[in-house]
Design a protein around this motif. Structure first.
Motif, PDB file in Angstrom:
ATOM      1  N   ALA A  70       0.915  -1.242  -0.076  1.00 35.30           N
ATOM      2  CA  ALA A  70       0.124   0.015  -0.192  1.00 35.30           C
ATOM      3  C   ALA A  70       1.022   1.329   0.033  1.00 35.30           C
ATOM      4  CB  ALA A  70      -0.665  -0.099   1.315  1.00 35.30           C
ATOM      5  N   ILE A  71       1.958   1.239   0.663  1.00 32.93           N
ATOM      6  CA  ILE A  71       2.750   2.560   0.936  1.00 32.93           C
ATOM      7  C   ILE A  71       3.424   2.496  -0.363  1.00 32.93           C
ATOM      8  CG2 ILE A  71       5.126   3.275   1.818  1.00 32.93           C
ATOM      9  CD1 ILE A  71       4.124   1.986   4.490  1.00 32.93           C
ATOM     10  N   LEU A  72       3.962   1.388  -0.977  1.00 29.23           N
ATOM     11  CA  LEU A  72       4.593   1.841  -2.437  1.00 29.23           C
ATOM     12  C   LEU A  72       3.755   2.176  -3.504  1.00 29.23           C
ATOM     13  CD1 LEU A  72       7.237  -1.371  -2.297  1.00 29.23           C
ATOM     14  CD2 LEU A  72       7.775   1.123  -1.699  1.00 29.23           C
ATOM     15  N   LEU A  73       2.478   1.940  -3.427  1.00 32.20           N
ATOM     16  CA  LEU A  73       1.478   2.216  -4.417  1.00 32.20           C
ATOM     17  C   LEU A  73       1.456   3.829  -3.882  1.00 32.20           C
ATOM     18  CD1 LEU A  73      -0.466   1.436  -6.609  1.00 32.20           C
ATOM     19  CD2 LEU A  73      -2.306   1.106  -4.709  1.00 32.20           C
ATOM     20  N   LEU A  74       1.183   4.155  -2.886  1.00 34.51           N
ATOM     21  CA  LEU A  74       0.767   5.675  -2.745  1.00 34.51           C
ATOM     22  C   LEU A  74       1.901   6.373  -3.051  1.00 34.51           C
ATOM     23  CD1 LEU A  74      -1.127   5.123   0.700  1.00 34.51           C
ATOM     24  CD2 LEU A  74      -2.163   5.946  -1.311  1.00 34.51           C
ATOM     25  N   LEU A  75       3.175   5.963  -2.794  1.00 31.91           N
ATOM     26  CA  LEU A  75       4.408   6.867  -3.176  1.00 31.91           C
ATOM     27  C   LEU A  75       4.615   6.823  -4.700  1.00 31.91           C
ATOM     28  CD1 LEU A  75       7.069   5.303  -0.444  1.00 31.91           C
ATOM     29  CD2 LEU A  75       6.089   7.686  -0.722  1.00 31.91           C
ATOM     30  N   GLU A  76       4.052   5.848  -5.133  1.00 33.01           N
ATOM     31  CA  GLU A  76       4.194   5.817  -6.831  1.00 33.01           C
ATOM     32  C   GLU A  76       3.106   6.770  -7.295  1.00 33.01           C
ATOM     33  OE1 GLU A  76       2.836   2.948 -10.323  1.00 33.01           O
ATOM     34  OE2 GLU A  76       3.823   2.041  -8.853  1.00 33.01           O
ATOM     35  N   LYS A  77       2.067   6.849  -6.584  1.00 35.43           N
ATOM     36  CA  LYS A  77       0.897   7.980  -7.191  1.00 35.43           C
ATOM     37  C   LYS A  77       1.140   9.305  -6.913  1.00 35.43           C
ATOM     38  CE  LYS A  77      -3.382   4.983  -6.985  1.00 35.43           C
ATOM     39  NZ  LYS A  77      -4.473   4.781  -6.169  1.00 35.43           N
ATOM     40  N   LEU A  78       1.955   9.510  -5.685  1.00 33.21           N
ATOM     41  CA  LEU A  78       2.355  10.754  -5.326  1.00 33.21           C
ATOM     42  C   LEU A  78       3.498  11.374  -6.304  1.00 33.21           C
ATOM     43  CD1 LEU A  78       2.457  13.223  -3.105  1.00 33.21           C
ATOM     44  CD2 LEU A  78       4.081  11.705  -1.973  1.00 33.21           C
ATOM     45  N   ASN A  79       4.334  10.556  -6.465  1.00 28.45           N
ATOM     46  CA  ASN A  79       5.540  10.733  -7.675  1.00 28.45           C
ATOM     47  C   ASN A  79       4.917  11.281  -8.966  1.00 28.45           C
ATOM     48  OD1 ASN A  79       7.689  10.374  -5.725  1.00 28.45           O
ATOM     49  ND2 ASN A  79       7.875   8.422  -6.279  1.00 28.45           N
ATOM     50  N   LYS A  80       3.895  10.268  -9.309  1.00 24.88           N
ATOM     51  CA  LYS A  80       3.196  10.759 -10.410  1.00 24.88           C
ATOM     52  C   LYS A  80       2.458  12.341 -10.554  1.00 24.88           C
ATOM     53  CE  LYS A  80       0.978   7.685 -13.343  1.00 24.88           C
ATOM     54  NZ  LYS A  80       0.073   6.619 -13.905  1.00 24.88           N
ATOM     55  N   LYS A  81       1.894  12.401  -9.373  1.00 22.96           N
ATOM     56  CA  LYS A  81       1.274  13.622  -9.284  1.00 22.96           C
ATOM     57  C   LYS A  81       2.163  14.869  -9.067  1.00 22.96           C
ATOM     58  CE  LYS A  81      -2.720  12.339  -9.309  1.00 22.96           C
ATOM     59  NZ  LYS A  81      -3.865  12.590 -10.473  1.00 22.96           N
ATOM     60  N   GLU A  82       3.590  14.468  -8.498  1.00 25.05           N
ATOM     61  CA  GLU A  82       4.587  15.587  -8.505  1.00 25.05           C
ATOM     62  C   GLU A  82       4.972  15.954  -9.881  1.00 25.05           C
ATOM     63  OE1 GLU A  82       7.275  14.039  -5.726  1.00 25.05           O
ATOM     64  OE2 GLU A  82       6.090  15.265  -4.011  1.00 25.05           O
ATOM     65  N   SER A  83       4.992  14.863 -10.590  1.00 30.33           N
ATOM     66  CA  SER A  83       5.474  15.080 -11.974  1.00 30.33           C
ATOM     67  C   SER A  83       4.593  15.986 -12.787  1.00 30.33           C
ATOM     68  CB  SER A  83       5.856  13.725 -12.776  1.00 30.33           C
ATOM     69  OG  SER A  83       6.877  13.133 -12.152  1.00 30.33           O
ATOM     70  N   GLU A  84       3.312  15.475 -12.491  1.00 29.35           N
ATOM     71  CA  GLU A  84       2.381  15.971 -13.415  1.00 29.35           C
ATOM     72  C   GLU A  84       2.318  17.996 -12.956  1.00 29.35           C
ATOM     73  OE1 GLU A  84      -1.521  14.518 -12.599  1.00 29.35           O
ATOM     74  OE2 GLU A  84      -0.807  12.372 -13.693  1.00 29.35           O
TER      75      GLU A  84
END
Length: 97
Positions: A70-84
């Motif tokens: 769950a943590i890694l999934l949330l971190l991945e989503k956070l990184n994607k949002k930061e890139s956007e």
């Protein structure tokens, strides 16, 4: 492929002082992938930083593999949002000049 290009899981567990069952759980959650070379379970050396991150979460924060997933999934989503966000800021900078 040759086995010297891979990290043996049993050796890795010994060095990092973790149980083989932890690695097997990570595999079952598809957090890491392993291969079998000459009937020995192994993974690629490039995977070490990713696995080390999961070991720290497990040992230092006492998070189980389901929580790590769950943590890694949330971190991945956070990184994607930061890139956007970075991309949108650079687009907006055209209008702010």
């Amino acid at each position: 492929m040759e086995t010297d290009k891979f990290i043996r899981i049993d050796h890795f567990c010994e060095v990092y002082e973790i149980e083989l069952s932890f690695i097997e759980e990570l595999v079952s959650y598809e957090l890491i992938s392993i291969t079998e070379q000459e009937s020995v379970k192994c993974f690629l050396p490039d995977d070490i930083p990713h696995i080390e991150k999961m070991i720290r979460l497990y040992k230092e924060l006492d998070i189980n593999p389901a929580g790590i997933d769950a943590i890694l999934l949330l971190l991945e989503k956070l990184n994607k949002k930061e890139s956007e966000l970075t991309e949108l800021k650079s687009r907006l900078s055209i209008f702010l000049k």
